[in-house]
Design a protein around this motif. Structure first.
Motif, mmCIF file in Angstrom:
data_model
loop_
_atom_site.group_PDB
_atom_site.id
_atom_site.type_symbol
_atom_site.label_atom_id
_atom_site.label_comp_id
_atom_site.label_asym_id
_atom_site.label_seq_id
_atom_site.Cartn_x
_atom_site.Cartn_y
_atom_site.Cartn_z
ATOM 1 N N GLN A 1 0.858 -1.190 0.000
ATOM 2 C CA GLN A 1 0.000 0.000 0.000
ATOM 3 C C GLN A 1 0.896 1.243 0.000
ATOM 4 O OE1 GLN A 1 -1.495 1.267 3.789
ATOM 5 N NE2 GLN A 1 -3.579 1.562 3.003
ATOM 6 N N ALA B 1 -13.835 -1.334 -7.942
ATOM 7 C CA ALA B 1 -12.960 -1.601 -6.808
ATOM 8 C C ALA B 1 -13.295 -2.946 -6.189
ATOM 9 C CB ALA B 1 -13.086 -0.489 -5.772
ATOM 10 N N ASP C 1 -9.338 -3.354 -2.517
ATOM 11 C CA ASP C 1 -9.212 -1.939 -2.859
ATOM 12 C C ASP C 1 -9.960 -1.077 -1.850
ATOM 13 O OD1 ASP C 1 -7.858 -2.569 -5.204
ATOM 14 O OD2 ASP C 1 -9.686 -2.623 -6.405
ATOM 15 N N LEU D 1 -7.636 1.264 0.181
ATOM 16 C CA LEU D 1 -7.668 2.628 -0.359
ATOM 17 C C LEU D 1 -8.779 3.455 0.289
ATOM 18 C CD1 LEU D 1 -7.052 2.039 -4.195
ATOM 19 C CD2 LEU D 1 -5.414 2.770 -2.448
ATOM 20 N N VAL E 1 -11.579 1.967 -9.788
ATOM 21 C CA VAL E 1 -10.145 2.236 -9.681
ATOM 22 C C VAL E 1 -9.521 2.189 -11.078
ATOM 23 C CG1 VAL E 1 -9.843 1.352 -7.332
ATOM 24 C CG2 VAL E 1 -9.663 -0.214 -9.261
ATOM 25 N N ARG F 1 -3.007 -0.441 -8.618
ATOM 26 C CA ARG F 1 -4.418 -0.033 -8.541
ATOM 27 C C ARG F 1 -4.510 1.350 -7.882
ATOM 28 N NH1 ARG F 1 -7.329 -4.687 -9.734
ATOM 29 N NH2 ARG F 1 -9.233 -3.756 -8.847
ATOM 30 N N ARG G 1 -6.517 5.002 -6.840
ATOM 31 C CA ARG G 1 -7.757 5.739 -6.597
ATOM 32 C C ARG G 1 -8.075 6.553 -7.834
ATOM 33 N NH1 ARG G 1 -8.380 8.904 -1.002
ATOM 34 N NH2 ARG G 1 -9.573 10.193 -2.459
#
Lengths: 236, 236
Positions: free
Chosen positions: B128, B184, B188, B192, B200, B221, B223
Motif C-alpha cells: 500500500q 474496486a 481496494d 484505499l 479504480v 491499482r 484511486r
DNA sequence: GAGTGGTCTAGACCACCAT
DNA sequence: TGGTGGTCTAGACCACTCC
C-alpha cells in the motif's frame, strides 16, 4: 522514401508476418547491411526504431532478438487518428457529428498547456464514435480557425487528420496527452448511453505542428468498461 | 558514462534549468560539436533523444527549438520505479507491505502476455502506497522466484528496483503496460479507503530483462480521483 | 578467436531557411 | 548565399558472447 524507412518498414513487416519469428535472432547488422545495400549505420538506425517500438531487443555479442510484440489494442502514445487506428485494428466504425460552433477554450486543458490562451476563439466539434452499433467514444475537438478556417460535415465524419495533412498540407509533429477518470457528464450519459453515476476515461491531448504552433485541443471521452490502453516502454 | 549520455544529460539539464529557454534555438549541431568536443553524429544522437522525450523540435534550415515541456506528473510510459518517481516529483510517501506469499499468476495478465505460464509459482507482494497520510495506490507484484529468490520486508517497503538492479545486478530492459478502469475490489475498498461501488484505475505491466526473460508482473491499482497520467508522443 | 552489437569519428551531399 | 538540419557512407576500436 528514404533508405532508412525502407529497411525499417521491411523488417517490421517481416516480423509482423513471422518471416522472423519471436525469440529468433535477426541477421547480424553486417549481413543486413549487405542484404539491403545500406551502410551499417543506416541499418542500426532502423534497428533502433524497432527497439523503441518493442519489436526487438539487442544483445551485445549475440544479436537482435525478435520480441513477442503486442497485437495492437489501443496505444496511449502515438499521435494517430481515430480512422487510422480503426484501420489497424480492422474495425469499422461510424462517426456522427453532433455539434459545431465557435467557442473559447475550457480550463480543463490548463494542466497540459499552462500557457494556453483562454480568450481566443476555436472551432469546437463534438463527435460520437460508434463501433458495432454501440457508442463508445465522444471526441470533443477545439481547432484553431486561423490554421483550419473551415471543417465540413463530411470531413468531420471521415477524418480530421486526413484533411489536415492531405488537403491543408499541415505537418503534425507531436502531442502532449493526459489520461484521467472522471464522472460522466449529462452529455456523456446521453451520447454514450450511460446510467447516472457512471465514470468515463478521459484522454486530453494538445497537438502541435512542425513549427511548434499548437493548433488542436482534443478531449476524448471513453466508456470506462471499453477502455483499454496499451503501451511499450523501455528502461532508460 | 559515454560521450553521448554526457551531452544528452547536460543539454537536458540546461533546458530544465532554463539556460536554454522555451521557444529559443539551441546552438547549431556544428557549434555543439565544437562545444562538447564530439562529432556531429554524437551530437545528433543526443538531440534525437531529446526530440523523442519532448524537449526539442528540430526544423530543417532553422535549428532545434526548445519546446515548453511538461512538468512531470505521472508518466504512462517509462519503466520507472515508484521510489524514483516520488523523487522526481519531490513527494515523500510511505509504503506498507501488506502481504507476501507464493502463488500462481492470475489470468488478468493474459491480454498483456498471451504466453504466460499459469502453473508456475511466483512471489506475490501486496503493498500500500501512502502520500500525505492518504492511501492512493495498491501495488500487487508477482516476481519470478528463480530470478529473485527472496525479498525482505525492508526491500519491499523501500524499492524493489533498487534491490533488483543494485544488489542482484539484474538488467531491466523493457515493459508492456495496460491501463483499464475497473470496479474496486474488497481489497481496494479496504486498503484505499473507498466506498462501495467505487472505480479504480488499474495499470498492469509485464517487465523483462536484457535477455528477454520476463520476471515481474505488476498490478498497480489507483484511486480514480487521484489518477492522472501524462505522456509525450510524436507523429510517425 | 571469430563474430556480434555499442560507440565514435570525419566527411559528403542534399533540401530548406533566412538574408 | 551561407548556415542549418536530414541522410548516408566507410572505417575504426571496444566489450561481449559463443564455441
Amino acid at each position: 522514401m528514404t533508405k532508412l524507412s525502407l529497411v525499417y518498414q521491411d523488417l517490421k513487416q517481416k516480423i509482423d508476418e513471422n518471416v522472423y519469428h519471436t525469440d529468433e535472432l535477426l541477421p547480424s547488422e553486417s549481413k543486413l547491411s549487405a542484404l539491403y545495400g545500406a551502410s551499417r549505420d543506416t541499418i542500426r538506425k532502423a534497428l533502433e526504431r524497432l527497439r523503441n517500438e518493442g519489436y526487438i531487443q539487442s544483445q551485445k555479442g549475440r544479436g537482435s532478438v525478435v520480441i513477442n510484440h503486442q497485437q495492437y489494442v489501443f496505444p496511449v502514445s502515438g499521435v494517430i487518428s481515430y480512422k487510422e487506428l480503426m484501420g489497424r485494428l480492422s474495425l469499422s466504425s461510424v462517426t456522427h457529428l453532433e455539434d459545431q460552433q465557435q467557442v473559447t477554450l475550457p480550463d480543463c486543458f490548463k494542466t497540459l498547456d499552462p500557457h494556453m490562451k483562454s480568450d481566443k476563439a476555436y472551432t469546437r466539434l463534438v463527435r460520437q464514435r460508434v463501433v458495432n452499433d454501440e457508442p463508445v467514444i465522444i471526441d470533443i475537438d477545439y481547432v484553431d480557425p486561423k490554421i483550419v478556417p473551415s471543417i465540413s460535415k463530411e470531413v468531420a465524419e471521415n477524418s480530421l487528420y486526413e484533411y489536415f495533412e492531405h488537403d491543408l498540407h499541415l505537418h503534425i509533429a507531436y502531442a502532449k496527452k493526459e489520461i484521467t477518470v472522471e464522472p460522466a457528464t449529462a452529455l456523456d450519459q446521453k451520447l454514450l448511453d450511460l446510467p447516472d453515476g457512471s465514470m468515463v476515461a478521459v484522454v486530453r491531448s494538445v497537438t502541435s505542428l512542425d513549427d511548434t504552433s499548437t493548433f488542436q485541443y482534443t478531449e476524448s471521452r471513453h466508456r470506462a468498461d471499453r477502455f483499454r490502453f496499451q503501451e511499450f516502454a523501455r528502461r532508460s
